[in-house]
Scaffold this motif. Structure first.
Motif, PDB file in Angstrom:
ATOM      1  N   CYS A 267       7.883   2.091   6.215  1.00  0.00           N
ATOM      2  CA  CYS A 267       8.234   1.685   4.894  1.00  0.00           C
ATOM      3  C   CYS A 267       8.571   2.930   4.170  1.00  0.00           C
ATOM      4  O   CYS A 267       7.973   4.130   3.599  1.00  0.00           O
ATOM      5  CB  CYS A 267       6.580   1.555   4.761  1.00  0.00           C
ATOM      6  SG  CYS A 267       6.979   0.697   2.435  1.00  0.00           S
TER       7      CYS A 267
ATOM      8  N   LEU B  40      -4.860   3.077   5.365  1.00  0.00           N
ATOM      9  CA  LEU B  40      -4.119   2.925   4.266  1.00  0.00           C
ATOM     10  C   LEU B  40      -5.245   1.568   3.424  1.00  0.00           C
ATOM     11  O   LEU B  40      -4.729   1.535   1.862  1.00  0.00           O
ATOM     12  CB  LEU B  40      -2.576   2.255   4.154  1.00  0.00           C
ATOM     13  CG  LEU B  40      -1.653   3.291   4.821  1.00  0.00           C
ATOM     14  CD1 LEU B  40      -0.410   2.737   5.019  1.00  0.00           C
ATOM     15  CD2 LEU B  40      -1.888   4.679   4.535  1.00  0.00           C
TER      16      LEU B  40
ATOM     17  N   ARG C 133       0.966  -0.941   0.165  1.00  0.00           N
ATOM     18  CA  ARG C 133       0.225   0.183   0.108  1.00  0.00           C
ATOM     19  C   ARG C 133       0.472   1.466   0.191  1.00  0.00           C
ATOM     20  O   ARG C 133       0.337   2.110   0.450  1.00  0.00           O
ATOM     21  CB  ARG C 133      -1.045  -0.213   1.373  1.00  0.00           C
ATOM     22  CG  ARG C 133      -1.946  -0.541   0.838  1.00  0.00           C
ATOM     23  CD  ARG C 133      -2.695  -1.659   2.145  1.00  0.00           C
ATOM     24  NE  ARG C 133      -4.068  -1.923   1.969  1.00  0.00           N
ATOM     25  CZ  ARG C 133      -4.281  -3.545   2.225  1.00  0.00           C
ATOM     26  NH1 ARG C 133      -2.184  -4.338   1.946  1.00  0.00           N
ATOM     27  NH2 ARG C 133      -4.979  -4.330   1.434  1.00  0.00           N
ATOM     28  N   THR C 134       1.938   0.772   0.075  1.00  0.00           N
ATOM     29  CA  THR C 134       3.170   2.025  -0.606  1.00  0.00           C
ATOM     30  C   THR C 134       3.190   2.835  -1.865  1.00  0.00           C
ATOM     31  O   THR C 134       3.993   1.744  -2.378  1.00  0.00           O
ATOM     32  CB  THR C 134       4.276   1.764   0.390  1.00  0.00           C
ATOM     33  OG1 THR C 134       3.567   1.994   1.496  1.00  0.00           O
ATOM     34  CG2 THR C 134       5.098   2.932   0.413  1.00  0.00           C
ATOM     35  N   SER C 135       3.633   3.336  -2.577  1.00  0.00           N
ATOM     36  CA  SER C 135       3.958   4.329  -3.392  1.00  0.00           C
ATOM     37  C   SER C 135       5.064   4.336  -4.332  1.00  0.00           C
ATOM     38  O   SER C 135       5.813   4.522  -2.782  1.00  0.00           O
ATOM     39  CB  SER C 135       2.539   4.431  -4.691  1.00  0.00           C
ATOM     40  OG  SER C 135       1.698   4.330  -4.355  1.00  0.00           O
TER      41      SER C 135
ATOM     42  N   GLN D 166       7.283   6.830  -2.312  1.00  0.00           N
ATOM     43  CA  GLN D 166       6.403   7.400  -0.843  1.00  0.00           C
ATOM     44  C   GLN D 166       7.200   6.583   0.420  1.00  0.00           C
ATOM     45  O   GLN D 166       7.536   5.218  -0.064  1.00  0.00           O
ATOM     46  CB  GLN D 166       4.742   7.511  -1.105  1.00  0.00           C
ATOM     47  CG  GLN D 166       4.319   7.461  -0.434  1.00  0.00           C
ATOM     48  CD  GLN D 166       2.698   6.708   0.143  1.00  0.00           C
ATOM     49  OE1 GLN D 166       2.282   5.788  -1.243  1.00  0.00           O
ATOM     50  NE2 GLN D 166       1.993   7.582   0.816  1.00  0.00           N
ATOM     51  N   ARG D 167       7.009   7.462   1.070  1.00  0.00           N
ATOM     52  CA  ARG D 167       7.121   7.209   2.485  1.00  0.00           C
ATOM     53  C   ARG D 167       5.685   6.850   3.565  1.00  0.00           C
ATOM     54  O   ARG D 167       5.269   7.508   3.234  1.00  0.00           O
ATOM     55  CB  ARG D 167       7.966   7.633   3.615  1.00  0.00           C
ATOM     56  CG  ARG D 167       9.559   7.429   2.558  1.00  0.00           C
ATOM     57  CD  ARG D 167      10.437   8.090   3.456  1.00  0.00           C
ATOM     58  NE  ARG D 167      11.998   8.301   3.286  1.00  0.00           N
ATOM     59  CZ  ARG D 167      12.737   8.659   2.263  1.00  0.00           C
ATOM     60  NH1 ARG D 167      11.657  10.144   2.449  1.00  0.00           N
ATOM     61  NH2 ARG D 167      13.686   8.815   2.149  1.00  0.00           N
ATOM     62  N   ASN D 168       5.791   5.874   4.540  1.00  0.00           N
ATOM     63  CA  ASN D 168       4.627   5.371   4.822  1.00  0.00           C
ATOM     64  C   ASN D 168       4.576   5.331   6.643  1.00  0.00           C
ATOM     65  O   ASN D 168       6.056   4.628   6.712  1.00  0.00           O
ATOM     66  CB  ASN D 168       3.511   4.289   4.826  1.00  0.00           C
ATOM     67  CG  ASN D 168       2.420   5.095   3.373  1.00  0.00           C
ATOM     68  OD1 ASN D 168       1.623   5.843   3.851  1.00  0.00           O
ATOM     69  ND2 ASN D 168       2.070   4.447   2.353  1.00  0.00           N
TER      70      ASN D 168
END
Length: 210
Positions: free
Chosen positions: A78, A172, A51-53, A56-58
């Protein structure tokens, strides 16, 4: 403060990131719980990576309903690079976000040095058990974030991680997704670990993770 795990993923197929390498320190958990904890870490990490493109960071958190061996909060960080290789670092609730991303960034440098462009291949379809030279030593070194920051002086390009908002991982999930559906489909959890996750969910302890 504690780092529990890092898993490096090839995310060319976003719906199912493939494990390239991993390292863990689960010594804080009782011996008989470590197998379940490891499976839960795998499941949560793969779900977050999916679910992290790219680029991108999550950062997401999980407040436990009841502490497990002294751990009452987990943080999951992530980052996925533009080339669709990334990592998930899982720590306790006290470990600084900046240092966790620094550990992940350093791990990516090490695995790319060892394996080069093979990491980015779209032909990788199954989980790997690649050995990363020095990774197990690195996770031990990063257990003390103050010492690591003083020595490593985390790269300037990670300064932006101070602005990564920490949120519940359920934020997410795609519209209509349910935790029970994810549990029924995953191959990362054994039957006993699924029971563990569903029990935590019924206590409102799992819902903030997944």
């Amino acid at each position: 403060m504690k780092i529990f795990s890092i898993i490096v993923f090839n995310c060319n197929e976003p719906s199912k990131p493939v494990i390239l390498a991993r390292s863990e320190d689960l010594s804080q958990f009782g011996f008989w719980k470590r197998g379940t904890v490891r499976e839960v870490i795998t499941f949560v990490s793969r779900q977050l990576a999916s679910r992290t493109s790219a680029g991108q960071r999550n950062s997401v958190f999980h407040d436990m309903q009841e502490p497990v061996d002294g751990v009452n909060k987990l943080l999951c960080h992530c980052a996925i690079t533009a080339r669709n290789v990334g990592y998930v670092v899982i720590t306790d609730g006290e470990y600084p976000q900046r240092t966790a991303y620094g550990f992940g960034h350093k791990t990516l440098e090490m695995i790319e040095k060892d394996y080069g462009d093979k990491l980015f291949s779209s032909s990788i379809k199954e989980d790997q058990t690649n050995n990363v030279n020095g990774l197990d030593t690195l996770i031990v070194k990063y257990q003390n974030p103050n010492d690591v920051d003083a020595v490593a002086k985390i790269q300037k390009d990670l300064d932006e991680t101070r602005d990564v908002m920490v949120q519940n991982i359920d934020k997410l999930l795609q519209r209509g997704e349910k935790i029970d559906d994810l549990l029924s489909k995953t191959e990362d959890l054994s039957a006993s670990s699924k029971v563990f996750m569903k029990k935590a969910q019924s206590m409102n302890g799992c819902c903030t993770i997944l």
